[in-house]
Structure formats: structure tokens, C-alpha cells
Design a protein around this motif. Structure first.
Motif, PDB file in Angstrom:
ATOM      1  N   ILE A 365       0.813  -1.224   0.000  1.00 51.11           N
ATOM      2  CA  ILE A 365       0.000   0.000   0.000  1.00 51.11           C
ATOM      3  C   ILE A 365       0.844   1.270   0.000  1.00 51.11           C
ATOM      4  N   ALA A 366       2.155   1.097  -0.094  1.00 52.23           N
ATOM      5  CA  ALA A 366       3.033   2.275  -0.090  1.00 52.23           C
ATOM      6  C   ALA A 366       2.697   3.221  -1.234  1.00 52.23           C
ATOM      7  N   GLU A 373       6.970   3.459  -8.837  1.00 51.89           N
ATOM      8  CA  GLU A 373       7.716   3.271 -10.080  1.00 51.89           C
ATOM      9  C   GLU A 373       6.873   2.361 -10.954  1.00 51.89           C
ATOM     10  N   THR A 374       6.832   2.634 -12.225  1.00 54.78           N
ATOM     11  CA  THR A 374       5.990   1.840 -13.110  1.00 54.78           C
ATOM     12  C   THR A 374       6.769   0.643 -13.639  1.00 54.78           C
ATOM     13  N   ASP A 375       6.155  -0.518 -13.460  1.00 56.22           N
ATOM     14  CA  ASP A 375       6.782  -1.747 -13.945  1.00 56.22           C
ATOM     15  C   ASP A 375       6.879  -1.700 -15.469  1.00 56.22           C
ATOM     16  N   ARG A 431      -4.714   0.430 -13.733  1.00 57.49           N
ATOM     17  CA  ARG A 431      -3.937  -0.231 -12.695  1.00 57.49           C
ATOM     18  C   ARG A 431      -2.460   0.159 -12.773  1.00 57.49           C
ATOM     19  N   VAL A 432      -1.956   0.043 -13.976  1.00 60.42           N
ATOM     20  CA  VAL A 432      -0.527   0.310 -14.152  1.00 60.42           C
ATOM     21  C   VAL A 432      -0.222   1.783 -13.871  1.00 60.42           C
ATOM     22  N   MET A 433      -1.056   2.653 -14.368  1.00 60.11           N
ATOM     23  CA  MET A 433      -0.842   4.088 -14.164  1.00 60.11           C
ATOM     24  C   MET A 433      -0.925   4.488 -12.695  1.00 60.11           C
ATOM     25  N   THR A 455      -5.707  10.588  -8.463  1.00 59.66           N
ATOM     26  CA  THR A 455      -5.988   9.633  -9.540  1.00 59.66           C
ATOM     27  C   THR A 455      -5.807  10.310 -10.899  1.00 59.66           C
ATOM     28  N   ILE A 456      -6.419  11.437 -11.038  1.00 59.23           N
ATOM     29  CA  ILE A 456      -6.368  12.149 -12.325  1.00 59.23           C
ATOM     30  C   ILE A 456      -4.942  12.584 -12.635  1.00 59.23           C
ATOM     31  N   SER A 457      -4.271  13.037 -11.618  1.00 57.65           N
ATOM     32  CA  SER A 457      -2.896  13.480 -11.839  1.00 57.65           C
ATOM     33  C   SER A 457      -1.998  12.317 -12.249  1.00 57.65           C
ATOM     34  N   ARG A 458      -2.218  11.167 -11.657  1.00 55.96           N
ATOM     35  CA  ARG A 458      -1.392  10.010 -12.024  1.00 55.96           C
ATOM     36  C   ARG A 458      -1.689   9.542 -13.450  1.00 55.96           C
TER      37      ARG A 458
END
Length: 464
Positions: A365-366, A373-375, A431-433, A455-458
Motif C-alpha cells: 500500500i506504499a 515506479e511503473t513496472d 492499474r498500471v498508471m 488519480t487524475i494526476s497520475r
RNA sequence: GUCCCCAUCGUCUAGAGGCCUAGGACACCUCCCUUUCACGGAGGCGACCGGGGUUCGAAUCCCCGUGGGGACGCCA
């Protein structure tokens, strides 16, 4: 007679898993029989005992919730009493001075080993009727030895292993006081078990060979002989003996590693003991069920995977709010600072069913509190160029709704339908984003907790 | 070397002479559930160390082997 058991660790290290199980069984036996559980610190090895180790043992007991009724008693504080008893034994001819030097004894041992004999003291200073003893050397400080019977057998009904019989011929006259006058382990145990009224000695089976010696001394003192239960050892995950170099860790390490004490306790209870097919039970239940008849006499191999399973079970039993403080602490250790939003308890509730340990839970949950970091593989697979316009449009719609899981779900559903997609086509890129990876709980639930703005910013990081 | 202890699925174990075609749990595999991964549900794979006895009958009792472990300290 009231049951009185004891746990008697020597403070030369931390409380490890084997010691913890011994303590647990001793404790449970006393609780089951409404007796007393006594904690005794065997610190007569002054060179190796440390106050830190005493504290480590106390900490381990506290973490496990094993409470004692008497003690902790420290053997070093009972010196006067031991010396009194030794003097009495000398006076009664049950013990004697031995002037053999360490070198002399070492030579004797080597000779015996070389001749395939069991190494043992040959009784050269043992007084016997009509036997002429050598003149005591002036420069040797004598030790005191117990005059062990030389014939017959010692036999006891071990509560775990059954009847064990050892011939007195196998035993020798053990040292009960060192040259400096301090009493040795086997003697202190005898005096303490006697005077503390211990009725059942529950300990590791590395003590089986001490038992006949202790019984002989108890008999010489006219003391009642307690019952003995010798627990077999716990092997490491790989079947090897646990040692400092190899797998023996403090029970507190399990705390650090994210295990709940109730899981460790439940696991340990089932390691070498059983109650039919029962696997999951709390300590109140254990104390009702526990007996010495269902202890396995053979060694048991530790199995981390089963511990994980139990730990996962107990984590699921807890509420997010129960775990907030603990998880916050674990996140802090990884430099993740928990902000007020999103609410930590909700994130924990969302993830607690998929964690084997509290550390895994914290790690998972970090991302709520720190941009993940995106896989790379997930990125390539799910965030394809064709999906970006769809995400762009979705992000606009998301900015206009009431931020509830239902509304979010509705928006994703609408987006899916308008584009003629299947659900995962939209859910996976999200999910990934948002989480950095391709696995997460229900994505609308994740978004609801993450918050509208975040959420929107990510999402928008990936557009343009 | 001497003495002591131990021996059921990979692991933890049930099993006290017939209930055993050996049960449960973890792990593993398959399927179901499903919005991915988990969770959960349903199945599956998988063991009485070997040899002799005792007995109508042995995983269970006895003996011998084999294998593993422990102890043999002026450590605990």
C-alpha cells in the motif's frame, strides 16, 4: 498437588524459536492445570551472561504474551543458598574435593577417547572406605564433585519419550562447584527445581543426559523428583539443526519480519503437538487443550510457508484500524510518510487479504502515499498508444463526478461500452498508471481510496 | 568411540491391533469464482525406512538392521 512449571533460559543470547516453544509448552501446561509458571534466569556462566540477553529474553516473552507467576529468579542471587547446600553435602559425605587439574583431566579424556571408552572422571579423588587418597597438592584449588552412585540404574518415566533408563556406570562424579567456589549448572538446577517446588520439568531434549545426574542429586538431597518432559528439537526450514550461524533467530526477528505473535504462537503450538486435525486456535483454546500426551517425540522441521499461511489468516482477522499504527511504523522504516489522506485503515482493509506478512502489506500500500515506479513490462503490455486517448477522455469524465466507488465504476463501465471494449482493456492501464503494476484489488476501490485529484494526476502523467 | 533418543505424504501431523483402500493442514497441480492478482470454493498428486517375528489380523507390539539426532565441559 499444584502444578508448577518453569522456563529456565540462560542469558547468553536472544530467545530463539526453540526456546520460545519450550516456554510456550511450559506456560500452557501450568495454565491448563491452574498452576504456576516460573521464570528463572540461569546466569551462573558469568563470562557469557549479559544483561542485554536477559532483556532480550524478557522482550521475547512479552511479545509472545507468555506471562509468569513467579520470578524472574536469578541464580547469581542465590549463591549463598547453593553454597550452603554444597557444604551440607560435603559434611554428609555426598560430595568431595577433587584436586585434579584441568590438564590432568584433559589427558584422561584423551586417553579414554583413544581407547574407545566413554570419557568420564575416574574417581581418583573419590573417598572410599579403606582407600588411601593422595596428599592434596598445595598449589591446586580443588573443585567439588558429587558422589554419584556407582551401581544400579536411574530410570524415569519421561512424559514425552516414555521410560528412559540409564546405568549409573555410565555416569561419573560431576563437578558441582568450580575451583573458584561457584556452583555449576547441573547443581543449581537441582537445588532450584527442588526448592521452587517444580512438579513438571519441561525442557529441550538436549537435557535428557543431564536428567539421571539430576535425579541422583535430588535423591541425595532427599528431594521429591519432578516429572520430566523432554521436547525434541526444532530443525531449520532446510532440515538442518538451528545454530547461531544457521537460521536461529530471535523471536523478535519475526516481529521485524511482519509476523503477528498470535500466528507465531499458533504455529509453534502445532509444531510437535496436535489436537486431532485442529490447526487454527488461539491461546485460550490451546491452554484448554494442551497436554503432554500428544507431543511428538521426534524432531520437527520449521516450515515458513505454513507460518505464512497462519500469519495471513490472522492478518485477515484484524481490522484496518487495528493495524494502522503498526503499518505506519513499517512504512516509516521505508521512508514512506503516511499523509492524512488517503485514510490508511481503508487501504489496509483493501489489501489485508493478500498479504502473508505485515511487511508485505505495508509494501503493497506504499503507492498510496508515494508515487510508484511503473513496472516496465506492465507499461509496455497495457499502456499502448491506442489507449491513451481513451484515458484522456476518461480522466476528464472522472474529474466531473462524485468520488465514490460506485460512480467511478459507472464511469469506467461507460467508457468500456462506448469503445466496445472488455472491462480489462480499461482497467489494466488504469492499474498500471495508478499503482505501478498489473495486480491490484478492484480498480474502482483503489481509485476511491487514492482520491480524485491524485488519480487524475497520475493518469495524466502518461498522456502527452 | 560409548551411552541415550528418534523414524507415517516434500513439510507439520492424525493414528493407542481390526474404524486404514492410512485422515487433516501447508506447499504444489487442475477447475470454478472473477476486472488483473489475491481471497474463497471444488477436485487432484503424494507417506507407514528395511527385514524378521508375535497375532486370525500390525502403521500400531517385540527383535535386528539402516538412517538421523543428542550427550559425553571447572557451558547451560
Amino acid at each position: 498437588m499444584t502444578v508448577r512449571t518453569r522456563f529456565a533460559p540462560s542469558p547468553t543470547g536472544f530467545l530463539h524459536i526453540g526456546g520460545a516453544r519450550t516456554a510456550l509448552f511450559s506456560w500452557a501446561y501450568a495454565r491448563k492445570h491452574a498452576g504456576q509458571f516460573i521464570l528463572r534466569i540461569e546466569d551462573t556462566d558469568v563470562a557469557r551472561s549479559t544483561p542485554e540477553a536477559v532483556q532480550a529474553i524478557l522482550d521475547g516473552m512479552a511479545w509472545l504474551g507468555l506471562d509468569w507467576d513467579e520470578g524472574p529468579f536469578y541464580q547469581m542471587q542465590r549463591m549463598d543458598r547453593y553454597k550452603e547446600v554444597i557444604q551440607k553435602m560435603l559434611d554428609e559425605g555426598k560430595a568431595y574435593y577433587c584436586y585434579s587439574s584441568k590438564e590432568e583431566l584433559e589427558a584422561l579424556r584423551e586417553y579414554q577417547m583413544a581407547n574407545q571408552l566413554k570419557p568420564r572422571y575416574d574417581g581418583r579423588w573419590r573417598p572410599e572406605e579403606g582407600k588411601a587418597l593422595p596428599a592434596p597438592p598445595v598449589d591446586v584449588q580443588p573443585v567439588i564433585r558429587f558422589k554419584n552412585p556407582q551401581t544400579g540404574v536411574v530410570s524415569w518415566d519421561d512424559l514425552v519419550k516414555g521410560t528412559i533408563t540409564i546405568s549409573n556406570e555410565e555416569l561419573d562424579d560431576l563437578i558441582i562447584a568450580r575451583a573458584d567456589g561457584t556452583p555449576t549448572y547441573n547443581f543449581c538446577v537441582v537445588v532450584d527445581d527442588w526448592e521452587m517446588g517444580i512438579t513438571q520439568v519441561i525442557r529441550g531434549d538436549d537435557h535428557v543426559n543431564n536428567t539421571p545426574r539430576q535425579i541422583n542429586m535430588l535423591m541425595a538431597l532427599g528431594a521429591a523428583i519432578p516429572q520430566y518432559a523432554h521436547l525434541s528439537m526444532i530443525l531449520g526450514d532446510d532440515g538442518q539443526k538451528l545454530s547461531k550461524r544457521h537460521g536461529a533467530v530471535s523471536v523478535m526477528q519475526y516481529d521485524d519480519d511482519g509476523y503477528l505473535p498470535q500466528a507465531v504462537l499458533n504455529y509453534l503450538a502445532r509444531l510437535g503437538w496436535s489436537h486431532g486435525d485442529d490447526e487454527i486456535f488461539d491461546m485460550a483454546q490451546f491452554c484448554q487443550w494442551f497436554d503432554l500426551d500428544h507431543i511428538t517425540p521426534s524432531a520437527a522441521q520449521f516450515n515458513t510457508e505454513k507460518l505464512n499461511w497462519l500469519n495471513a489468516h490472522y492478518i485477515k482477522q484484524l481490522n484496518g484500524t487495528d493495524l494502522v499504527q503498526d503499518i505506519e511504523k513499517r512504512l516509516a522504516l521505508q521512508q514512506v510518510k503516511v499523509a492524512e489522506q488517503p485514510v490508511l485503515a481503508k487501504a489496509i482493509d483493501l489489501y489485508k487479504e493478500r498479504a502473508n506478512t505485515l511487511n508485505e502489506l505495508a509494501n503493497s500500500i506504499a503507492y498510496f502515499y508515494q508515487l510508484p515506479e511503473t513496472d516496465a513490462a506492465a507499461l509496455e503490455k497495457h499502456i499502448t498508444p491506442d489507449i491513451l486517448p481513451v484515458m484522456q477522455a476518461l480522466s476528464v469524465r472522472l474529474s466531473e463526478i462524485n468520488w465514490t466507488a460506485e460512480q467511478i465504476h459507472h464511469e469506467i463501465e461507460t467508457c468500456v461500452k462506448q469503445n466496445g471494449f472488455k472491462f480489462p482493456k480499461v482497467a489494466m492501464p488504469l492499474r498500471v498508471m495508478l499503482t505501478g503494476g498489473a495486480q491490484s484489488p478492484s480498480i474502482d476501490a483503489v481509485m476511491a481510496i487514492l482520491g480524485q485529484q491524485e488519480t487524475i494526476s497520475r493518469i495524466r502523467r502518461f498522456i502527452n
